[in-house]
Design an enzyme around this catalytic site. Structure first.
Site, PDB file in Angstrom:
ATOM      1  N   ASP A  71       0.807  -1.219   0.000  1.00  0.00           N
ATOM      2  CA  ASP A  71       0.000   0.000   0.000  1.00  0.00           C
ATOM      3  C   ASP A  71       0.842   1.272   0.000  1.00  0.00           C
ATOM      4  OD1 ASP A  71       0.840  -0.478   2.607  1.00  0.00           O
ATOM      5  OD2 ASP A  71      -1.179  -0.548   3.453  1.00  0.00           O
ATOM      6  N   ASP A 481       3.475   0.668  13.094  1.00  0.00           N
ATOM      7  CA  ASP A 481       2.769  -0.614  13.098  1.00  0.00           C
ATOM      8  C   ASP A 481       3.422  -1.706  13.937  1.00  0.00           C
ATOM      9  OD1 ASP A 481       1.005   0.569  11.409  1.00  0.00           O
ATOM     10  OD2 ASP A 481       1.442  -0.653   9.669  1.00  0.00           O
TER      11      ASP A 481
END
Length: 891
Positions: A71, A481
């Protein structure tokens, strides 16, 4: 264990890109920046994965040819010999950073050398540029680009649906692209060179995740989400007649053309109330399988169905493996076994707890089995075993209670593919890695199959901060993350990310300069403390306590001796503490949200910056005073550091294209700053080991110097600069952090926003950059003398094409002020594209000549360039190379 990758990206943008978006490069005016005469080798500090992989694409003509899209971290090609992934979009530069987000990939089913990528990261204002379609005829080794008149969203909601880009399997000059934001369906008839909207396509989509979102992120129309050709309705050279298109519209999700796109109609009898995430066609049995979810994903989705459409009769059959009332997830991952028609698999992509689920049918969806099931709740029986020994951090150091397990089978599992040539190989993407198996058919005999990470080479972390202490581990990282890692060996995956606590994202870290065993990090966490400390160089951690009001990590600084800390968290003002943060006191004289750093010599001196003002504390962070320094950047896109070993020596980088922007230096603890006139723009600053004979540490920056954006090095206190990366190694946006290594001259660590931690090593032994680094000068006529040596390496080869690197070494005793290398191909090979040199080819003879920035090659140094080429029959290496009249030794 949900990983909110989009929040990482948004926070990173809010901290940097939104405050000062990477400006488009202006036309060059003036001298070029010098490129290092010695070569740099660029690698990743291995983490393996670390982000969402929404798409995996196998070529259906050639075995072992596969691609993965991410992404925000570019695209990759599978390398079967090493079972690793090769990055394909490292050449994306600062001005087009958004093109590291890949919304779709298509591998040409007629000509496997061709591959296409639809790129663009955000459809709202966060990405200032439009999207593009990239096309390659050498499997992604090099690209050509067609800009689009609209944006694409590789990191937008719905990015796991697809593929939005598709090549006609009968007439491969025809491609289709589904666009977001109400821009409709687009078509190219010249192999992706030009595009035009299919104006008669009846539905541009209407589904948005959240219409109330004023940022434009969740309120964007997700548009056209997939295109699938029925290759049985065409012949080679003629356009395929039947095309299916998925639309983000819960009531009108699937359309079809039976006349090669001339007319379109809603597919009759289709289910409603869901979005069609994927549409996969089994032409042998005439079945179009569709995975439905009530949401666009990749995070949301509470209900889902699987349907089968009979292309010959128009009959719809609900083949869902569970009753609708029993779903709490949507379906997305969808694949068929091309070797065993009738075998179909799907994923429950949004089943976060206790785990994702994978379903398999061998009778076209008539009956299903699950990857795991309950024996007696909460106990589970798995059809698989998991081996994460190559990426042990995938356990997250967790010890969950049943029915949760660690490592998890996955989450956000929207990419699922069975190898079209091998029924035993399957790969699927998750929010953290690519998993796969090579004994999948064990499933059908009720014996366990083994799932392992198949992700080496694919590095997808967003990097917020970096540190390289003078002792202990060479690299500490603060990541989005997955928190961050302590690398004791850059070539090996660390056993675990930072734990106790596990931050979802680490926003800042620091170590005590004179006591590097003392380390502090701060980060984001849904609940729990936002600060942690280590007394063993980051190997083990314990949580501190938060001041009242803390909502996020912010920035943190450790005193030079580790005796105290200053923390500027999100949600409240700057605080200071002695010891390990058991009690914090508010600092005065400095605004909330300031970036904080420490002096690297004086343990009581700390610095801060906010909105154009520099602040100094000399009492351990209790009180700050605004400096009288003027002319600093007015915005908050600023990063600064104090030089180790020198009290009060501070470097500040940052700014924005509509105001003050560059690099400033202070030698009086921030009382005054001098702007470097030879640096146009700078976004990071870092220090490393000094060059041989130099009295000042080496500087590194991500900057624009001499009209060129790149990674630069200075060995003479910023008087001159040398660009050490090249156009093939740019990695999009590199504005978060940079640091040199205090123990290894020339080594630099570069933070990327989606390509992990890049580190570079130089072939130079430490002799420095020499003078004139900021210029570039003229392009002299090459007339080198003395001995030379050439190393010619074929780094990749495929049917009809190859990639090679050439290393030219000056083995004589005199420097070269220019060079021209000549060789002849023995088998008629041709160069298609060459970088880091100019070239001409006449027949089989190739001449590669220096460009302006790499003309000068000192004795004992070398220069490198690379190229892609074409070959037929055999691809023998050249046997001889000449530098002017000099024959070079071939090594």
């Amino acid at each position: 264990m949900r990983r909110t990758r989009i929040l990482t990206a948004v926070l990173a943008l809010a901290a940097g890109l939104l405050a000062g978006s990477p400006p488009a490069l202006a036309a060059d005016a003036g001298p070029k920046a010098t490129l290092a005469a010695e070569s740099y080798t660029w690698k990743n500090a291995r983490i393996d994965g670390g982000g969402f992989v929404p798409g995996i694409v196998f070529n259906r003509k050639e075995k072992n040819l596969a691609y993965a899209r991410t992404d925000i971290g570019g695209a990759y090609r599978w390398q079967q010999t090493s079972k690793t992934w090769t990055p394909l979009l490292d050449s994306v530069g600062w001005a087009n950073w958004g093109h590291t987000g890949v919304v779709s990939l298509a591998s040409d089913p007629v000509d496997p050398n061709k591959v296409f990528a639809a790129v663009g990261t955000y459809t709202n204002s966060w990405d200032p540029g439009n999207g593009a379609v990239l096309r390659s005829s050498d499997r992604g080794a090099s690209w050509q680009k067609t800009d689009l008149p609209f944006k694409l969203g590789g990191n937008m909601p719905g990015r796991g649906m697809g593929e939005r880009l598709a090549v006609d399997p009968n007439r491969n000059s025809v491609l289709y692209l589904g666009a977001p934001s109400g821009k409709g369906l687009w078509r190219s008839t010249d192999s992706g060179v030009t595009w035009s909207q299919v104006t008669n396509f009846p539905n541009v989509g209407n589904y948005v995740q959240d219409r109330s979102d004023t940022s434009g992120y969740a309120s964007d129309n997700q548009g056209i989400v997939w295109v699938t050709f029925d290759e049985s309705t065409g012949t080679s050279g003629s356009a395929t007649r039947t095309i299916y298109v998925g639309v983000a519209d819960q009531d009108n999700a699937v359309y079809r053309s039976t006349d090669a796109g001339a007319t379109w109609s809603r597919l009759a009898g289709q289910p409603t109330g869901y979005l069609a995430h994927k549409g996969v066609l089994d032409t042998v049995n005439g079945h179009l399988y569709i995975a439905y979810s009530d949401k666009g994903g990749p995070y949301d989705g509470g209900k889902g169905r699987l349907w089968r459409y009979a292309t010959a009769t128009g009959t719809w059959t609900d083949i869902s493996p569970v009753a609708e009332a029993d779903t709490y997830y949507g379906f997305s991952g969808l694949t068929v076994d091309r070797q065993r028609p009738g075998t179909v698999m799907a994923t429950a992509y949004s089943s976060w707890w206790p785990d994702t689920q994978i379903f398999r049918s061998t009778d076209s969806g008539g009956t299903w089995t699950k990857a795991w099931d309950y024996t007696s709740y909460p106990n589970r029986a798995n059809r698989y075993t998991m081996d994460v020994s190559s990426s042990p951090w995938l356990t997250w150091g967790a010890n969950p209670s049943p029915p949760e397990q660690t490592p998890k089978l996955g989450w956000m599992t929207e990419a699922l593919e069975i190898d079209p040539f091998d029924s035993n190989r399957m790969m699927y993407g998750t929010g953290a890695t690519i998993y796969g198996t090579e004994n999948l058919t064990n499933w059908d005999s009720n014996t366990q199959f083994t799932i392992r990470p198949m992700v080496q080479g694919l590095e997808e972390t967003a990097v917020n901060d970096l540190a390289s202490p003078p002792s202990g581990a060479p690299l500490l990282s603060a990541l989005g993350d997955i928190g961050g890692f302590r690398h004791t060996d850059l070539t090996k995956v660390p056993s675990m990310m930072f734990t106790s606590p596990n931050f979802t994202s680490t926003t800042s870290l620091d170590y005590a300069e004179s006591n590097p065993n003392t380390v502090v990090r701060v980060g984001d966490l849904d609940s729990g403390p936002h600060v942690a400390f280590s007394t063993d160089n980051g190997a083990n951690w314990f949580a501190g306590s938060d001041p009242s009001g803390v909502s996020g990590g912010g920035t943190v600084a450790a005193a030079a001796d580790g005796s105290r800390f200053v923390w500027s968290p999100a949600g409240t003002g700057v605080h200071h503490a002695t010891g390990f943060g058991s009690s914090w006191s508010a600092s005065s004289g400095i605004p909330a949200g300031a970036v904080v750093e420490s002096d690297r010599v004086d343990p009581r001196t700390f610095y801060g910056f906010k909105s154009g003002k520099f602040y100094v504390s000399t009492d351990g962070g209790a009180t700050f005073t605004a400096s009288s320094a003027t002319g600093l950047p007015s915005g908050d896109s600023v990063r600064f550091k104090a030089l180790p070993g020198v009290r009060g020596d501070v470097w500040l980088a940052g700014g924005a294209s509509d105001g003050a922007y560059g690099l400033w230096h202070s030698t009086d603890a921030g009382a005054t700053f001098t702007k470097l006139s030879n640096v146009e723009e700078a976004d990071t600053i870092g220090f490393g080991k000094a060059a041989a004979g130099a009295s000042y540490q080496t500087l590194y920056t991500s900057a624009k110097i001499g009209g060129v954006r790149g990674i630069f090095r200075s060995t003479d206190k910023g008087a001159t600069w040398t660009r050490i990366n090249d156009d093939a190694h740019q990695w999009g946006w590199t504005g978060a952090a940079i640091t040199g290594d205090p123990r290894v001259y020339g080594r630099v660590y570069v933070a990327t926003n989606g390509r992990g931690v890049i580190y570079g090593d130089t072939s130079d032994t430490g002799g420095g950059d020499g003078g004139g680094g900021g210029g570039g000068g003229t392009d002299p006529t090459p007339a080198p003398t003395g001995a030379c040596a050439v190393t010619y390496t074929i780094t990749n080869q495929w049917s009809g094409g190859f990639q090679a690197d050439v290393r030219l070494a000056n083995t004589g005793t005199s420097a070269w002020s220019g060079w021209s290398l000549v060789w002849a191909f023995p088998n008629g090979q041709t160069v298609s594209q060459l970088w880091n040199a100019e070239h001409t080819q006449s027949g089989t003879t190739v001449t590669a000549k220096n460009v302006g920035w790499n003309a000068n090659v000192a004795a004992g140094s070398s220069v490198g360039f690379g190229f892609t080429g074409n070959w037929s029959g055999t691809n023998t290496k050249p046997a001889a190379f000449k530098l002017g009249a000099q024959n070079c030794t071939v090594t």
